[in-house]
Every structure is written in C-alpha cells, then in structure tokens.
Design an enzyme around this catalytic site. Sequence first.
Site, PDB file in Angstrom:
ATOM      1  N   GLY A  43      -5.569  -2.215  -3.239  1.00  0.00           N
ATOM      2  CA  GLY A  43      -6.279  -1.023  -3.693  1.00  0.00           C
ATOM      3  C   GLY A  43      -6.769  -0.165  -2.552  1.00  0.00           C
ATOM      4  O   GLY A  43      -6.542   1.053  -2.526  1.00  0.00           O
ATOM      5  N   ASP A  64      -0.427  -9.009   4.776  1.00  0.00           N
ATOM      6  CA  ASP A  64      -0.508  -9.302   3.337  1.00  0.00           C
ATOM      7  C   ASP A  64       0.579 -10.316   3.013  1.00  0.00           C
ATOM      8  O   ASP A  64       1.699 -10.195   3.511  1.00  0.00           O
ATOM      9  CB  ASP A  64      -0.305  -8.033   2.501  1.00  0.00           C
ATOM     10  CG  ASP A  64      -0.978  -8.134   1.124  1.00  0.00           C
ATOM     11  OD1 ASP A  64      -0.880  -9.209   0.490  1.00  0.00           O
ATOM     12  OD2 ASP A  64      -1.593  -7.146   0.691  1.00  0.00           O
ATOM     13  N   LEU A  73      -0.563  -1.866 -10.301  1.00  0.00           N
ATOM     14  CA  LEU A  73      -0.149  -0.466 -10.302  1.00  0.00           C
ATOM     15  C   LEU A  73      -1.214   0.479 -10.841  1.00  0.00           C
ATOM     16  O   LEU A  73      -1.092   1.700 -10.675  1.00  0.00           O
ATOM     17  CB  LEU A  73       1.159  -0.315 -11.092  1.00  0.00           C
ATOM     18  CG  LEU A  73       2.319  -1.188 -10.590  1.00  0.00           C
ATOM     19  CD1 LEU A  73       3.564  -0.942 -11.419  1.00  0.00           C
ATOM     20  CD2 LEU A  73       2.596  -0.942  -9.114  1.00  0.00           C
ATOM     21  N   GLN A  74      -2.259  -0.044 -11.454  1.00  0.00           N
ATOM     22  CA  GLN A  74      -3.359   0.792 -11.945  1.00  0.00           C
ATOM     23  C   GLN A  74      -4.133   1.435 -10.805  1.00  0.00           C
ATOM     24  O   GLN A  74      -4.768   2.465 -10.964  1.00  0.00           O
ATOM     25  CB  GLN A  74      -4.279  -0.077 -12.833  1.00  0.00           C
ATOM     26  CG  GLN A  74      -5.643   0.477 -13.134  1.00  0.00           C
ATOM     27  CD  GLN A  74      -6.735  -0.235 -12.347  1.00  0.00           C
ATOM     28  OE1 GLN A  74      -6.459  -0.974 -11.400  1.00  0.00           O
ATOM     29  NE2 GLN A  74      -7.975  -0.017 -12.746  1.00  0.00           N
ATOM     30  N   ARG A  75      -4.023   0.869  -9.596  1.00  0.00           N
ATOM     31  CA  ARG A  75      -4.813   1.377  -8.468  1.00  0.00           C
ATOM     32  C   ARG A  75      -4.063   1.325  -7.136  1.00  0.00           C
ATOM     33  O   ARG A  75      -4.431   2.036  -6.206  1.00  0.00           O
ATOM     34  CB  ARG A  75      -6.117   0.574  -8.326  1.00  0.00           C
ATOM     35  CG  ARG A  75      -5.870  -0.893  -7.984  1.00  0.00           C
ATOM     36  CD  ARG A  75      -6.999  -1.812  -8.385  1.00  0.00           C
ATOM     37  NE  ARG A  75      -6.643  -3.203  -8.132  1.00  0.00           N
ATOM     38  CZ  ARG A  75      -5.858  -3.939  -8.913  1.00  0.00           C
ATOM     39  NH1 ARG A  75      -5.342  -3.408 -10.010  1.00  0.00           N
ATOM     40  NH2 ARG A  75      -5.592  -5.188  -8.622  1.00  0.00           N
ATOM     41  N   LYS A  88       4.746  -7.377  -0.763  1.00  0.00           N
ATOM     42  CA  LYS A  88       3.973  -6.152  -0.581  1.00  0.00           C
ATOM     43  C   LYS A  88       4.224  -5.506   0.776  1.00  0.00           C
ATOM     44  O   LYS A  88       4.325  -4.275   0.875  1.00  0.00           O
ATOM     45  CB  LYS A  88       2.472  -6.429  -0.762  1.00  0.00           C
ATOM     46  CG  LYS A  88       2.041  -6.515  -2.210  1.00  0.00           C
ATOM     47  CD  LYS A  88       0.525  -6.590  -2.323  1.00  0.00           C
ATOM     48  CE  LYS A  88       0.103  -6.578  -3.797  1.00  0.00           C
ATOM     49  NZ  LYS A  88      -1.366  -6.672  -3.940  1.00  0.00           N
ATOM     50  N   ASP A 132     -10.515  -8.327  -0.362  1.00  0.00           N
ATOM     51  CA  ASP A 132     -11.353  -8.357  -1.569  1.00  0.00           C
ATOM     52  C   ASP A 132     -12.074  -9.691  -1.746  1.00  0.00           C
ATOM     53  O   ASP A 132     -12.449 -10.042  -2.857  1.00  0.00           O
ATOM     54  CB  ASP A 132     -10.494  -8.078  -2.809  1.00  0.00           C
ATOM     55  CG  ASP A 132      -9.441  -9.162  -3.058  1.00  0.00           C
ATOM     56  OD1 ASP A 132      -9.280 -10.039  -2.179  1.00  0.00           O
ATOM     57  OD2 ASP A 132      -8.789  -9.130  -4.115  1.00  0.00           O
ATOM     58  N   CYS A 195     -12.620  -8.310  -7.826  1.00  0.00           N
ATOM     59  CA  CYS A 195     -12.114  -7.233  -8.676  1.00  0.00           C
ATOM     60  C   CYS A 195     -11.247  -7.776  -9.802  1.00  0.00           C
ATOM     61  O   CYS A 195     -11.215  -7.221 -10.892  1.00  0.00           O
ATOM     62  CB  CYS A 195     -11.325  -6.229  -7.836  1.00  0.00           C
ATOM     63  SG  CYS A 195     -12.361  -5.240  -6.751  1.00  0.00           S
ATOM     64  N   CYS A 344     -12.153 -20.041 -19.347  1.00  0.00           N
ATOM     65  CA  CYS A 344     -12.414 -18.634 -19.043  1.00  0.00           C
ATOM     66  C   CYS A 344     -11.099 -18.026 -18.564  1.00  0.00           C
ATOM     67  O   CYS A 344     -10.037 -18.439 -19.021  1.00  0.00           O
ATOM     68  CB  CYS A 344     -13.529 -18.492 -18.006  1.00  0.00           C
ATOM     69  SG  CYS A 344     -13.166 -19.282 -16.418  1.00  0.00           S
TER      70      CYS A 344
END
Length: 387
Positions: A43, A64, A73-75, A88, A132, A195, A344
Amino acid sequence: MENITFSKKELERYSRHLIIPEFNIEGQRKLKAAKVLVVGSGGLGSPLLLYLTAAGVGTIGIVDFDVVDDSNLQRQVLFSVDDVGTSKVEAAKKRLEGLNPHINFVLHNEPLTSHNALDIVKDYDLVADGTDNFPTRYLVNDACVLLGKPNVYASIFRFEGQLSVFNYTNKEGVLGPNYRDLYPTPPPPGLVPSCSEGGVIGVLPGIMGSLQANEVIKVITGVGEPLSGRLFLYDAAAFETRTLKIYRDENNPLNGKNPTITELIDYDHFCGIVPKGEKQRDVKSVTVQELKDLIEKKEDIQVIDVREGYEYEIANISAELIPLGQIEEQLDKIASDKKVVLHCRSGKRSADAIELLEKKYGFKNLYNLEGGILAWADEIDTSLAKY
C-alpha cells in the site's frame, strides 16, 4: 556530482524539476546519484515507488517476498489483475521500468531479517519503510541507526496515517530522533491489529506514500526541511492533521547515553510474536480438517465466531457469532459441558478469547481453530471470500 550527466531525453523528462529555482539541475543530480531502499511494495510502497521512479532516483532497491493477491488491488496501485499470483518485486520492476527506463532497480525477493538487513541496507543512502508490522519496523530502524542511514517512515491503519523522518542528521550536524525514541517498546501482541485484520481505506496509503516520497526527495536533495523531530498525523475521515514534536531519549538502547543494543536482535521475540508454524500460545486447538470431520459426524460441539458482525457478513461457516468484545457479556451462551471451538479470521483473536475465558472463568473445554476462517477458505471451502 560533476560526473552525473543527463541525456536529452532525461533533461526533457525532468524539466519541471529543473526549472524550480531551489531545486534545479543540482537537485536532479543528487536524485540520480542516490540509492534508496524501499522496504515493502504494498500500500505505501506502491505510490512511494511510483513517485521515486518518476522523480529520477538513480538506484531503487525493493525488498518484498510476497506475491500479488486480489485483495491487494484495492490500494496497491502498482499492480494489476494480470500480476495476481506473481512476485511483487518482479511485477513492480516491470511496471516501474515502463514508467522510467533510466532507473536501476535492485530486487531483494526475500524477507528482511536480522541476518540479512545490515548487508542489504549498507549499500543504500536512505531507507523508506513501507512495512505493516512492528517487528520489521524495529528491524529497519535499528539497522538504519547502526549503519547511520536516514529512515523515512510511514504507517497506516483504517483512516489514520503517520509520517516521520528518523535518524536524520541536519545541516548543523545534529542527529534527530529515531523510531525507538517515539516508541521505546512495542505494544502488546494483538493490541494494534494489522491492516489485514483492521482494514484500511484504499486512498490512505496513496496519500501517505506520496508524502513519504516527498520526504525522501527532500532528504536526498537538501531542499526544504525534512520531517525530522516531528511526527505528522493524518485523519482521513475527519480531514484533520497534527504535527507532534519528537525528541531524542537518553535512555534509547541504540544510541542513548548507555547503549545496550549493538547488533540486530530477534524482533519477533522482542514484539512477542509467535513464529510462523508454532501453535498460537498455550491453548488447545483443532485443525480445519478436524473441525470438518466433527461437523460431518454430527458430534455434539459448539462453534463460536469471535469476529465482528461486518466480518461475518463477508464470509462465515454458520457458527454462532459472539464478537470478542462481547464475550464476557455473553458467557451464558458458551457451553461448559461439551467441546467448544472458537474461531476468528486467522486464529489470533480466538486464542485471545480462550486465554481470557480459561484464566478468568475457568473454562476447560475450549479449542482454537488453527488458521481461522482463512485456513477454512484455503483447505475446506474455496468459495468463501478471503479478506
């Protein structure tokens, strides 16, 4: 810098930089001569890498070891649907070379660890931390301090972002604070979700990663005042910003009055993280296959989902929903005379719930679902959405 030259195409490409009086060709030379290591291409790393590449940073290292996933792909605007399932760093290089063919990219397709961090970081002038998780943030910070490298830091969570420049020596020769001056110790495991657990609004990393790129450029060129000794806070929901002062701490174990850390340490252990592959703490557990067998045999068990209601709507296995924050209020709903399996998203929050129920209320019949609903989606029901 006299030996740094530009082709006609480069001069035309960077012309909007070159005509800024304070920046001009000297600033562009410094960018071309610079070597910047970007840790994480997700992100934050996506806009960071795009803008550093477009700006003309001569050598960019990318650390990475992940592969592109649909949920990125949302961010993570560096990637496209065609990149899903690919490395990546390789996908990043392909996209970035298309943006600027004059950049030298160095790929580190591996995790950054205590064993390799110093060897990787030493070859760069500056590190930009787009990670993150707390272990890697402390690792990046400590490696930068031990090697004398500036560390341009950013972090994001839901609607909130943070930004600072650590371990930066200003024009007067004064060394600024580092990450350990701001956060001497990590938060208890589980207190601050990642996140992937807590979510992030897609545009936030774009905003913070762009600001991070701006700080990298300022540090390299000497133009403007880098965000050293200051922490910038951004609330995207309220559109509010604050800038806090940060000071060096004489008790900093890296570079305070009496340093106790002279080499990189075990950062998972420091942050209280259970190494991958080990069972989550000391709680009884079942695998997803074992739970599937119990359900198919119609065993008398209770299955409880401790996620939030909005997560349950995304994907569920028809378990009884009792969110972790309400578990003590709904004790009467939890059976004590048969096997109870809690789950969870990944197995962490359900382990928290079991520890609480065992220690405080004496339950002895609770089992944690290893890997949570993510493992169920991987191994049992691939139609479930992974989030």
